[in-house]
Design a protein around this motif. Structure first.
Motif, short mmCIF file in Angstrom:
data_model
loop_
_atom_site.label_atom_id
_atom_site.label_comp_id
_atom_site.label_asym_id
_atom_site.label_seq_id
_atom_site.Cartn_x
_atom_site.Cartn_y
_atom_site.Cartn_z
N THR A 1 0.84 -1.20 0.00
CA THR A 1 0.00 0.00 0.00
C THR A 1 0.87 1.25 0.00
OG1 THR A 1 -1.70 -1.22 1.18
CG2 THR A 1 -1.90 1.16 1.17
N TYR B 1 2.19 1.73 -3.42
CA TYR B 1 1.19 2.26 -4.34
C TYR B 1 1.23 3.78 -4.35
CZ TYR B 1 -3.33 3.98 -5.92
OH TYR B 1 -4.31 4.68 -6.55
N TYR B 2 1.27 4.34 -3.14
CA TYR B 2 1.29 5.80 -3.08
C TYR B 2 2.59 6.36 -3.65
CZ TYR B 2 -3.01 5.54 -0.47
OH TYR B 2 -4.31 5.31 -0.12
N ALA C 1 4.19 4.97 -6.17
CA ALA C 1 4.03 4.89 -7.62
C ALA C 1 3.14 6.00 -8.15
CB ALA C 1 3.46 3.53 -8.00
N ASN C 2 2.18 6.44 -7.35
CA ASN C 2 1.23 7.44 -7.81
C ASN C 2 1.43 8.78 -7.13
OD1 ASN C 2 -0.39 4.60 -7.78
ND2 ASN C 2 -0.81 5.81 -9.59
N PRO D 1 -3.82 8.68 -9.88
CA PRO D 1 -3.83 7.25 -9.64
C PRO D 1 -4.72 6.50 -10.62
CG PRO D 1 -5.26 8.37 -8.08
CD PRO D 1 -4.76 9.40 -9.05
N LYS D 2 -4.95 7.08 -11.78
CA LYS D 2 -5.79 6.44 -12.80
C LYS D 2 -5.07 5.26 -13.42
CE LYS D 2 -9.54 7.35 -14.82
NZ LYS D 2 -10.74 6.65 -14.32
N ILE D 3 -5.84 4.37 -13.95
CA ILE D 3 -5.28 3.23 -14.68
C ILE D 3 -4.70 3.72 -15.99
CG2 ILE D 3 -7.58 2.75 -15.57
CD1 ILE D 3 -6.63 -0.14 -15.82
N GLN E 1 -12.97 12.10 -12.30
CA GLN E 1 -12.51 11.12 -11.34
C GLN E 1 -12.99 11.40 -9.93
OE1 GLN E 1 -8.45 10.44 -11.76
NE2 GLN E 1 -8.25 9.19 -9.93
N LYS F 1 -9.36 6.12 1.00
CA LYS F 1 -8.05 5.55 1.35
C LYS F 1 -8.16 4.06 1.65
CE LYS F 1 -6.67 7.98 4.86
NZ LYS F 1 -7.76 8.96 5.04
N ILE G 1 -7.64 1.13 -1.48
CA ILE G 1 -6.37 0.60 -2.00
C ILE G 1 -5.95 -0.72 -1.34
CG2 ILE G 1 -3.96 1.12 -2.53
CD1 ILE G 1 -6.06 2.78 -4.08
N TYR H 1 -14.30 2.66 -9.18
CA TYR H 1 -13.52 3.91 -9.10
C TYR H 1 -12.51 3.97 -10.24
CZ TYR H 1 -15.27 4.91 -4.41
OH TYR H 1 -16.07 5.20 -3.35
N PHE H 2 -12.15 2.82 -10.77
CA PHE H 2 -11.08 2.79 -11.76
C PHE H 2 -11.55 2.50 -13.18
CE2 PHE H 2 -9.37 2.00 -7.60
CZ PHE H 2 -8.26 2.83 -7.57
N PHE I 1 -15.12 -2.82 -15.57
CA PHE I 1 -14.41 -4.03 -15.95
C PHE I 1 -15.31 -5.26 -16.00
CE2 PHE I 1 -11.54 -1.39 -13.25
CZ PHE I 1 -10.86 -0.81 -14.30
N VAL J 1 -5.81 -5.81 -14.81
CA VAL J 1 -6.18 -4.44 -14.51
C VAL J 1 -5.67 -4.01 -13.14
CG1 VAL J 1 -8.17 -3.02 -13.88
CG2 VAL J 1 -8.20 -4.30 -16.02
N ILE K 1 -3.11 -1.04 -12.06
CA ILE K 1 -3.49 0.02 -11.13
C ILE K 1 -2.52 0.09 -9.96
CG2 ILE K 1 -5.22 0.77 -9.43
CD1 ILE K 1 -7.35 -0.55 -11.20
N LEU K 2 -2.17 -1.07 -9.43
CA LEU K 2 -1.38 -1.12 -8.20
C LEU K 2 0.12 -1.06 -8.44
CD1 LEU K 2 -3.56 -3.78 -6.36
CD2 LEU K 2 -3.54 -1.30 -6.01
#
Lengths: 214, 214
Positions: A200, A203-204, A206-207, A212-214, B3, B8, B11, B54-55, B58, B73, B77-78
DNA sequence: CTATGTGAAGTGTTTCACAGCC
DNA sequence: GGCTGTGAAACACTTCACATAG
Protein backbone atom coordinates in the motif's frame (compact mmCIF):
# COMPACT_ATOMS: atom_id res chain seq x y z
CA UNK A 1 -28.74 5.83 27.64
CA UNK A 2 -26.06 8.02 29.05
CA UNK A 3 -23.27 6.39 27.11
CA UNK A 4 -22.63 7.53 23.56
CA UNK A 5 -21.37 5.08 21.02
CA UNK A 6 -17.61 4.94 21.04
CA UNK A 7 -15.95 4.85 17.60
CA UNK A 8 -13.88 1.74 17.01
CA UNK A 9 -10.99 4.02 16.09
CA UNK A 10 -10.91 5.57 19.53
CA UNK A 11 -9.59 2.55 21.43
CA UNK A 12 -6.24 2.23 19.63
CA UNK A 13 -5.73 5.96 20.13
CA UNK A 14 -6.28 5.60 23.88
CA UNK A 15 -3.30 3.23 23.93
CA UNK A 16 -1.29 5.86 22.08
CA UNK A 17 -2.23 8.50 24.64
CA UNK A 18 -1.37 6.14 27.46
CA UNK A 19 2.13 5.55 26.09
CA UNK A 20 2.70 9.26 25.75
CA UNK A 21 1.46 9.87 29.29
CA UNK A 22 3.81 7.19 30.58
CA UNK A 23 6.69 9.03 28.93
CA UNK A 24 5.50 12.37 30.29
CA UNK A 25 5.21 10.94 33.81
CA UNK A 26 8.77 9.65 33.55
CA UNK A 27 9.87 13.23 32.81
CA UNK A 28 7.86 14.46 35.81
CA UNK A 29 5.56 16.58 33.71
CA UNK A 30 2.43 17.28 35.72
CA UNK A 31 -0.21 18.49 33.32
CA UNK A 32 -0.81 18.46 29.60
CA UNK A 33 -3.32 20.13 27.31
CA UNK A 34 -5.23 18.36 24.60
CA UNK A 35 -3.41 20.33 21.93
CA UNK A 36 0.01 19.40 23.28
CA UNK A 37 -0.95 15.74 23.63
CA UNK A 38 -2.27 15.97 20.08
CA UNK A 39 0.99 17.43 18.80
CA UNK A 40 2.94 14.60 20.38
CA UNK A 41 0.71 11.94 18.88
CA UNK A 42 0.05 13.58 15.52
CA UNK A 43 -3.65 13.97 16.25
CA UNK A 44 -5.86 17.04 16.50
CA UNK A 45 -6.68 18.64 19.82
CA UNK A 46 -10.39 18.10 19.31
CA UNK A 47 -9.78 14.46 18.55
CA UNK A 48 -7.99 14.04 21.85
CA UNK A 49 -10.73 15.78 23.80
CA UNK A 50 -13.52 13.87 22.11
CA UNK A 51 -11.83 10.50 22.65
CA UNK A 52 -11.38 11.16 26.35
CA UNK A 53 -14.84 12.67 26.79
CA UNK A 54 -16.45 9.37 25.80
CA UNK A 55 -15.33 8.01 29.14
CA UNK A 56 -15.86 10.97 31.45
CA UNK A 57 -14.62 14.42 32.36
CA UNK A 58 -11.00 14.25 33.35
CA UNK A 59 -9.68 17.67 32.42
CA UNK A 60 -9.58 21.04 34.09
CA UNK A 61 -10.58 24.11 32.12
CA UNK A 62 -7.69 26.47 31.76
CA UNK A 63 -4.92 24.05 32.66
CA UNK A 64 -5.56 20.75 30.88
CA UNK A 65 -5.28 17.19 32.14
CA UNK A 66 -3.32 15.88 35.09
CA UNK A 67 -0.78 13.46 33.64
CA UNK A 68 -0.83 11.03 36.55
CA UNK A 69 -4.60 11.09 36.90
CA UNK A 70 -5.26 10.61 33.20
CA UNK A 71 -2.69 7.83 33.05
CA UNK A 72 -4.50 6.00 35.86
CA UNK A 73 -7.86 6.53 34.22
CA UNK A 74 -6.67 5.15 30.88
CA UNK A 75 -5.02 2.15 32.52
CA UNK A 76 -8.34 1.40 34.17
CA UNK A 77 -10.37 1.85 30.98
CA UNK A 78 -8.00 -0.26 28.94
CA UNK A 79 -7.77 -3.05 31.46
CA UNK A 80 -4.02 -2.71 31.96
CA UNK A 81 -4.46 -4.19 35.43
CA UNK A 82 -5.07 -7.53 33.77
CA UNK A 83 -2.60 -9.65 31.85
CA UNK A 84 -3.47 -11.95 28.97
CA UNK A 85 -1.87 -15.20 27.97
CA UNK A 86 -0.95 -15.53 24.32
CA UNK A 87 -0.11 -18.54 22.17
CA UNK A 88 1.63 -18.43 18.84
CA UNK A 89 1.11 -20.93 16.05
CA UNK A 90 3.91 -21.15 13.51
CA UNK A 91 7.49 -20.65 14.66
CA UNK A 92 9.13 -19.57 11.42
CA UNK A 93 11.10 -16.36 10.98
CA UNK A 94 8.20 -14.12 11.94
CA UNK A 95 6.68 -16.36 14.59
CA UNK A 96 10.06 -16.81 16.21
CA UNK A 97 10.62 -13.07 16.30
CA UNK A 98 7.22 -12.46 17.87
CA UNK A 99 7.90 -15.16 20.43
CA UNK A 100 10.95 -13.28 21.63
CA UNK A 101 9.56 -9.79 21.13
CA UNK A 102 9.99 -8.05 24.45
CA UNK A 103 7.44 -5.36 23.66
CA UNK A 104 4.53 -7.66 24.40
CA UNK A 105 5.36 -8.49 28.00
CA UNK A 106 5.71 -4.81 28.82
CA UNK A 107 2.11 -4.36 27.76
CA UNK A 108 0.62 -7.12 29.87
CA UNK A 109 0.71 -9.73 27.17
CA UNK A 110 2.37 -13.01 28.15
CA UNK A 111 3.61 -15.35 25.50
CA UNK A 112 3.11 -18.72 27.14
CA UNK A 113 3.01 -21.32 24.38
CA UNK A 114 4.15 -21.97 20.82
CA UNK A 115 3.01 -24.56 18.30
CA UNK A 116 4.29 -25.73 14.96
CA UNK A 117 3.23 -28.27 12.35
CA UNK A 118 6.86 -29.14 11.60
CA UNK A 119 7.78 -32.19 13.64
CA UNK A 120 11.44 -31.19 13.44
CA UNK A 121 10.74 -28.06 15.49
CA UNK A 122 8.57 -29.70 18.15
CA UNK A 123 10.41 -30.10 21.42
CA UNK A 124 12.93 -27.33 20.67
CA UNK A 125 13.11 -24.39 23.05
CA UNK A 126 12.88 -20.68 22.22
CA UNK A 127 13.31 -18.27 25.12
CA UNK A 128 12.10 -20.72 27.76
CA UNK A 129 9.10 -21.78 25.66
CA UNK A 130 9.09 -25.33 24.33
CA UNK A 131 7.53 -25.66 20.91
CA UNK A 132 4.62 -28.08 20.98
CA UNK A 133 2.81 -30.11 18.38
CA UNK A 134 -0.42 -28.59 17.12
CA UNK A 135 -2.30 -31.59 18.50
CA UNK A 136 -1.48 -30.39 21.99
CA UNK A 137 -3.08 -27.00 21.40
CA UNK A 138 -6.57 -27.59 22.84
CA UNK A 139 -5.19 -29.07 26.05
CA UNK A 140 -2.58 -26.34 26.50
CA UNK A 141 -5.06 -23.55 25.85
CA UNK A 142 -7.20 -24.83 28.69
CA UNK A 143 -4.34 -25.62 31.04
CA UNK A 144 -2.55 -22.30 30.57
CA UNK A 145 -5.68 -20.16 30.30
CA UNK A 146 -4.74 -18.75 26.90
CA UNK A 147 -7.12 -16.19 25.44
CA UNK A 148 -5.27 -14.81 22.43
CA UNK A 149 -3.88 -16.75 19.49
CA UNK A 150 -1.38 -15.50 16.94
CA UNK A 151 -1.36 -17.14 13.51
CA UNK A 152 2.06 -16.93 11.85
CA UNK A 153 1.85 -19.84 9.43
CA UNK A 154 1.90 -19.77 5.60
CA UNK A 155 -1.34 -18.65 3.93
CA UNK A 156 -2.65 -22.04 2.89
CA UNK A 157 -2.49 -23.38 6.47
CA UNK A 158 -4.03 -20.35 8.17
CA UNK A 159 -7.72 -21.26 7.88
CA UNK A 160 -7.10 -24.70 9.34
CA UNK A 161 -5.16 -23.20 12.24
CA UNK A 162 -7.92 -20.65 12.84
CA UNK A 163 -10.44 -23.47 13.12
CA UNK A 164 -8.26 -25.32 15.61
CA UNK A 165 -7.92 -22.16 17.70
CA UNK A 166 -11.65 -21.46 17.60
CA UNK A 167 -12.46 -25.06 18.50
CA UNK A 168 -10.15 -24.69 21.48
CA UNK A 169 -12.21 -21.74 22.69
CA UNK A 170 -10.01 -18.85 21.55
CA UNK A 171 -12.00 -15.71 20.75
CA UNK A 172 -9.19 -13.34 19.84
CA UNK A 173 -6.90 -13.96 16.90
CA UNK A 174 -4.10 -11.93 15.42
CA UNK A 175 -3.55 -13.16 11.87
CA UNK A 176 -0.28 -12.58 10.04
CA UNK A 177 -1.17 -14.83 7.11
CA UNK A 178 -2.22 -12.99 3.94
CA UNK A 179 -5.64 -14.65 3.70
CA UNK A 180 -9.14 -13.73 4.81
CA UNK A 181 -10.15 -16.04 7.64
CA UNK A 182 -13.65 -17.37 8.08
CA UNK A 183 -14.55 -17.52 11.75
CA UNK A 184 -17.76 -17.37 13.79
CA UNK A 185 -19.20 -13.97 14.69
CA UNK A 186 -18.07 -14.07 18.29
CA UNK A 187 -14.42 -14.37 17.29
CA UNK A 188 -12.40 -11.20 16.93
CA UNK A 189 -9.76 -11.30 14.19
CA UNK A 190 -7.10 -8.66 13.67
CA UNK A 191 -5.34 -9.04 10.36
CA UNK A 192 -1.76 -7.82 10.14
CA UNK A 193 -0.60 -8.34 6.61
CA UNK A 194 2.90 -6.96 6.43
CA UNK A 195 3.27 -7.34 2.67
CA UNK A 196 -0.03 -5.60 2.10
CA UNK A 197 1.00 -2.69 4.29
CA UNK A 198 4.24 -2.29 2.38
CA UNK A 199 2.48 -2.69 -0.94
CA UNK A 200 0.00 0.00 0.00
CA UNK A 201 2.89 2.31 0.79
CA UNK A 202 4.46 1.53 -2.56
CA UNK A 203 1.19 2.26 -4.34
CA UNK A 204 1.29 5.80 -3.08
CA UNK A 205 4.94 5.93 -4.10
CA UNK A 206 4.03 4.89 -7.62
CA UNK A 207 1.23 7.44 -7.81
CA UNK A 208 3.01 10.21 -5.96
CA UNK A 209 2.97 12.85 -8.62
CA UNK A 210 0.67 11.51 -11.25
CA UNK A 211 -2.99 10.69 -10.92
CA UNK A 212 -3.83 7.25 -9.64
CA UNK A 213 -5.79 6.44 -12.80
CA UNK A 214 -5.28 3.23 -14.68
CA UNK B 1 -13.48 16.32 -13.00
CA UNK B 2 -14.34 12.84 -14.15
CA UNK B 3 -12.51 11.12 -11.34
CA UNK B 4 -14.28 10.64 -8.02
CA UNK B 5 -12.33 10.71 -4.84
CA UNK B 6 -11.06 7.27 -3.98
CA UNK B 7 -11.38 6.32 -0.30
CA UNK B 8 -8.05 5.55 1.35
CA UNK B 9 -9.55 2.25 2.47
CA UNK B 10 -10.04 1.10 -1.10
CA UNK B 11 -6.37 0.60 -2.00
CA UNK B 12 -5.57 -2.10 0.58
CA UNK B 13 -8.71 -3.93 -0.50
CA UNK B 14 -7.57 -3.91 -4.12
CA UNK B 15 -4.50 -5.85 -3.00
CA UNK B 16 -6.80 -8.32 -1.27
CA UNK B 17 -8.83 -8.76 -4.45
CA UNK B 18 -5.68 -9.23 -6.47
CA UNK B 19 -4.45 -12.03 -4.20
CA UNK B 20 -7.80 -13.77 -4.46
CA UNK B 21 -7.79 -13.40 -8.24
CA UNK B 22 -4.31 -14.87 -8.40
CA UNK B 23 -5.58 -17.90 -6.49
CA UNK B 24 -8.64 -18.17 -8.74
CA UNK B 25 -6.50 -17.97 -11.86
CA UNK B 26 -4.34 -20.80 -10.52
CA UNK B 27 -7.48 -22.92 -10.26
CA UNK B 28 -8.42 -21.97 -13.83
CA UNK B 29 -11.60 -20.21 -12.78
CA UNK B 30 -12.63 -17.89 -15.60
CA UNK B 31 -15.17 -15.46 -14.19
CA UNK B 32 -16.28 -14.30 -10.77
CA UNK B 33 -19.16 -12.18 -9.54
CA UNK B 34 -18.81 -9.35 -7.05
CA UNK B 35 -20.77 -11.31 -4.48
CA UNK B 36 -18.57 -14.37 -4.76
CA UNK B 37 -15.39 -12.28 -4.60
CA UNK B 38 -16.93 -10.56 -1.58
CA UNK B 39 -17.64 -13.88 0.13
CA UNK B 40 -14.05 -14.96 -0.34
CA UNK B 41 -12.66 -11.74 1.08
CA UNK B 42 -15.26 -11.14 3.78
CA UNK B 43 -16.50 -7.98 2.12
CA UNK B 44 -19.90 -7.03 0.72
CA UNK B 45 -20.74 -7.37 -2.95
CA UNK B 46 -21.48 -3.66 -3.24
CA UNK B 47 -18.14 -2.86 -1.64
CA UNK B 48 -16.36 -4.90 -4.26
CA UNK B 49 -18.25 -3.27 -7.14
CA UNK B 50 -17.73 0.25 -5.77
CA UNK B 51 -14.03 -0.26 -5.23
CA UNK B 52 -13.54 -1.50 -8.79
CA UNK B 53 -15.82 1.12 -10.32
CA UNK B 54 -13.52 3.91 -9.10
CA UNK B 55 -11.08 2.79 -11.76
CA UNK B 56 -13.34 1.90 -14.66
CA UNK B 57 -15.90 -0.58 -15.89
CA UNK B 58 -14.41 -4.03 -15.95
CA UNK B 59 -17.42 -6.29 -15.43
CA UNK B 60 -20.04 -7.79 -17.68
CA UNK B 61 -23.67 -7.53 -16.64
CA UNK B 62 -25.12 -10.96 -16.07
CA UNK B 63 -21.86 -12.87 -15.78
CA UNK B 64 -19.47 -10.88 -13.59
CA UNK B 65 -15.77 -10.15 -14.01
CA UNK B 66 -13.21 -11.99 -16.09
CA UNK B 67 -10.62 -13.28 -13.64
CA UNK B 68 -7.64 -12.87 -15.94
CA UNK B 69 -8.73 -9.45 -17.17
CA UNK B 70 -9.44 -8.08 -13.71
CA UNK B 71 -6.17 -9.49 -12.43
CA UNK B 72 -4.29 -7.65 -15.17
CA UNK B 73 -6.18 -4.44 -14.51
CA UNK B 74 -5.45 -4.53 -10.79
CA UNK B 75 -1.77 -5.27 -11.39
CA UNK B 76 -1.64 -2.23 -13.61
CA UNK B 77 -3.49 0.02 -11.13
CA UNK B 78 -1.38 -1.12 -8.20
CA UNK B 79 1.91 -0.78 -10.01
CA UNK B 80 2.83 -4.44 -9.67
CA UNK B 81 4.88 -4.14 -12.82
CA UNK B 82 7.40 -2.16 -10.81
CA UNK B 83 9.61 -3.36 -8.00
CA UNK B 84 10.74 -1.26 -5.05
CA UNK B 85 13.94 -1.46 -3.11
CA UNK B 86 13.60 -1.56 0.66
CA UNK B 87 16.07 -0.92 3.46
CA UNK B 88 15.64 -1.98 7.04
CA UNK B 89 17.07 -0.14 10.01
CA UNK B 90 17.46 -2.21 13.15
CA UNK B 91 18.35 -5.87 12.87
CA UNK B 92 17.02 -7.19 16.16
CA UNK B 93 14.54 -10.04 16.48
CA UNK B 94 11.87 -8.32 14.46
CA UNK B 95 14.13 -6.59 11.96
CA UNK B 96 15.98 -9.83 11.34
CA UNK B 97 12.73 -11.67 10.72
CA UNK B 98 11.55 -9.01 8.27
CA UNK B 99 14.89 -9.16 6.51
CA UNK B 100 14.39 -12.82 5.76
CA UNK B 101 10.62 -12.68 5.27
CA UNK B 102 10.01 -14.24 1.89
CA UNK B 103 6.56 -12.70 1.51
CA UNK B 104 7.99 -9.34 0.50
CA UNK B 105 9.92 -10.45 -2.55
CA UNK B 106 6.85 -12.20 -3.94
CA UNK B 107 5.09 -8.83 -3.89
CA UNK B 108 7.73 -6.89 -5.79
CA UNK B 109 9.49 -5.59 -2.71
CA UNK B 110 13.24 -6.16 -2.63
CA UNK B 111 15.08 -6.02 0.63
CA UNK B 112 18.48 -4.68 -0.44
CA UNK B 113 20.12 -3.22 2.64
CA UNK B 114 20.16 -3.42 6.42
CA UNK B 115 21.56 -1.03 8.99
CA UNK B 116 22.15 -1.21 12.71
CA UNK B 117 23.52 1.10 15.39
CA UNK B 118 25.18 -1.80 17.17
CA UNK B 119 28.80 -1.96 16.02
CA UNK B 120 28.91 -5.65 16.93
CA UNK B 121 26.36 -6.44 14.25
CA UNK B 122 27.88 -4.33 11.48
CA UNK B 123 29.63 -6.47 8.90
CA UNK B 124 27.65 -9.61 9.74
CA UNK B 125 25.59 -11.20 6.97
CA UNK B 126 21.92 -12.11 7.04
CA UNK B 127 20.56 -13.86 3.97
CA UNK B 128 23.11 -12.38 1.61
CA UNK B 129 22.67 -8.87 3.01
CA UNK B 130 25.59 -7.41 4.91
CA UNK B 131 24.57 -5.27 7.86
CA UNK B 132 25.96 -1.76 7.49
CA UNK B 133 26.62 1.06 9.88
CA UNK B 134 23.93 3.73 10.00
CA UNK B 135 26.49 6.26 8.76
CA UNK B 136 26.52 4.48 5.43
CA UNK B 137 22.77 4.88 4.99
CA UNK B 138 22.64 8.04 2.84
CA UNK B 139 25.23 6.72 0.40
CA UNK B 140 23.61 3.30 0.13
CA UNK B 141 20.13 4.74 -0.37
CA UNK B 142 21.40 6.64 -3.38
CA UNK B 143 23.58 3.87 -4.76
CA UNK B 144 20.92 1.16 -4.45
CA UNK B 145 17.96 3.35 -5.36
CA UNK B 146 16.09 2.60 -2.15
CA UNK B 147 12.65 4.16 -1.83
CA UNK B 148 11.15 2.49 1.24
CA UNK B 149 12.62 2.39 4.74
CA UNK B 150 11.56 0.11 7.55
CA UNK B 151 12.20 1.25 11.11
CA UNK B 152 12.61 -1.67 13.51
CA UNK B 153 14.60 -0.05 16.29
CA UNK B 154 13.56 0.55 19.92
CA UNK B 155 11.14 3.43 20.50
CA UNK B 156 13.63 6.02 21.78
CA UNK B 157 15.80 5.71 18.66
CA UNK B 158 13.00 5.77 16.11
CA UNK B 159 12.66 9.52 15.64
CA UNK B 160 16.39 9.90 15.03
CA UNK B 161 16.32 7.09 12.47
CA UNK B 162 13.31 8.64 10.76
CA UNK B 163 15.22 11.89 10.38
CA UNK B 164 18.20 10.09 8.89
CA UNK B 165 15.93 8.31 6.40
CA UNK B 166 14.16 11.52 5.44
CA UNK B 167 17.45 13.36 5.03
CA UNK B 168 18.56 10.57 2.71
CA UNK B 169 15.55 11.24 0.52
CA UNK B 170 13.26 8.41 1.63
CA UNK B 171 9.58 9.30 1.31
CA UNK B 172 7.98 6.03 2.45
CA UNK B 173 8.49 4.66 5.93
CA UNK B 174 7.08 1.64 7.66
CA UNK B 175 7.47 2.16 11.39
CA UNK B 176 7.44 -0.72 13.84
CA UNK B 177 8.51 1.40 16.81
CA UNK B 178 5.70 2.29 19.22
CA UNK B 179 6.14 6.04 18.88
CA UNK B 180 4.54 8.74 16.77
CA UNK B 181 7.09 9.99 14.26
CA UNK B 182 7.38 13.59 13.22
CA UNK B 183 8.17 13.85 9.54
CA UNK B 184 7.62 16.40 6.76
CA UNK B 185 4.28 16.39 4.95
CA UNK B 186 5.63 14.75 1.82
CA UNK B 187 6.74 11.67 3.75
CA UNK B 188 4.32 8.77 4.02
CA UNK B 189 4.50 6.84 7.29
CA UNK B 190 2.73 3.57 7.95
CA UNK B 191 2.75 2.65 11.62
CA UNK B 192 2.64 -1.01 12.50
CA UNK B 193 2.55 -1.27 16.24
CA UNK B 194 2.27 -4.93 17.07
CA UNK B 195 1.79 -4.44 20.80
CA UNK B 196 -0.94 -1.91 20.20
CA UNK B 197 -2.78 -4.24 17.86
CA UNK B 198 -2.67 -7.02 20.43
CA UNK B 199 -3.63 -4.65 23.23
CA UNK B 200 -6.63 -3.46 21.24
CA UNK B 201 -7.71 -7.06 20.79
CA UNK B 202 -7.36 -7.65 24.52
CA UNK B 203 -9.42 -4.56 25.29
CA UNK B 204 -12.37 -6.09 23.50
CA UNK B 205 -11.67 -9.32 25.35
CA UNK B 206 -11.84 -7.50 28.66
CA UNK B 207 -15.06 -5.73 27.69
CA UNK B 208 -16.64 -8.63 25.89
CA UNK B 209 -19.76 -9.02 27.98
CA UNK B 210 -19.77 -5.99 30.19
CA UNK B 211 -19.98 -2.37 29.20
CA UNK B 212 -16.74 -0.63 28.31
CA UNK B 213 -17.33 2.02 30.95
CA UNK B 214 -14.67 3.07 33.35
C1' DC C 1 -32.78 -13.91 -15.22
C1' DT C 2 -28.34 -12.60 -13.41
C1' DA C 3 -25.13 -9.29 -12.22
C1' DT C 4 -22.98 -4.66 -13.01
C1' DG C 5 -22.52 0.35 -12.11
C1' DT C 6 -24.15 4.15 -9.53
C1' DG C 7 -26.89 7.89 -7.42
C1' DA C 8 -29.05 8.27 -2.97
C1' DA C 9 -29.51 7.05 1.72
C1' DG C 10 -27.49 5.68 5.77
C1' DT C 11 -23.83 5.19 9.03
C1' DG C 12 -19.57 6.35 11.23
C1' DT C 13 -15.89 9.56 12.29
C1' DT C 14 -13.58 13.98 12.53
C1' DT C 15 -13.46 18.83 12.76
C1' DC C 16 -15.51 23.19 13.95
C1' DA C 17 -16.79 26.58 17.00
C1' DC C 18 -18.23 28.24 21.10
C1' DA C 19 -20.44 28.35 25.85
C1' DG C 20 -18.78 27.68 30.24
C1' DC C 21 -15.18 27.14 33.70
C1' DC C 22 -10.69 27.84 35.96
C1' DG D 1 -6.17 34.62 29.25
C1' DG D 2 -6.22 29.45 28.38
C1' DC D 3 -8.53 25.22 27.96
C1' DT D 4 -12.23 21.76 28.37
C1' DG D 5 -16.51 19.47 26.91
C1' DT D 6 -19.88 19.16 23.45
C1' DG D 7 -23.60 19.87 20.13
C1' DA D 8 -23.68 20.91 15.23
C1' DA D 9 -21.56 20.77 10.78
C1' DA D 10 -18.60 18.66 7.69
C1' DC D 11 -16.52 14.90 5.83
C1' DA D 12 -15.68 9.94 4.74
C1' DC D 13 -17.10 5.54 3.90
C1' DT D 14 -20.50 1.75 3.25
C1' DT D 15 -24.82 -0.10 2.07
C1' DC D 16 -29.09 0.13 -0.41
C1' DA D 17 -31.80 -0.26 -4.29
C1' DC D 18 -32.63 -0.01 -8.86
C1' DA D 19 -32.09 1.22 -13.82
C1' DT D 20 -29.57 -0.85 -17.23
C1' DA D 21 -27.01 -4.37 -19.86
C1' DG D 22 -25.86 -8.91 -21.42
Amino acid sequence: MNQKKIPKTTIPRLFVYLRELTDLAAYNIRTISSSELGDRTNLSDSQVRKDLAYFGQFGTSGSGYSVSELKLVLEKILGKDKTWNVAIVGVGHLGGALLTYSGFRRQGLCMVAAFDMDAAKVGKKRESITIQSIEELPGTVKKKDISIGIIAVPGPEAQKVAEILVAAGIECIMNFAPVSLNVPENVNVKDVDLSRELETLSYYLANRNGDPKI
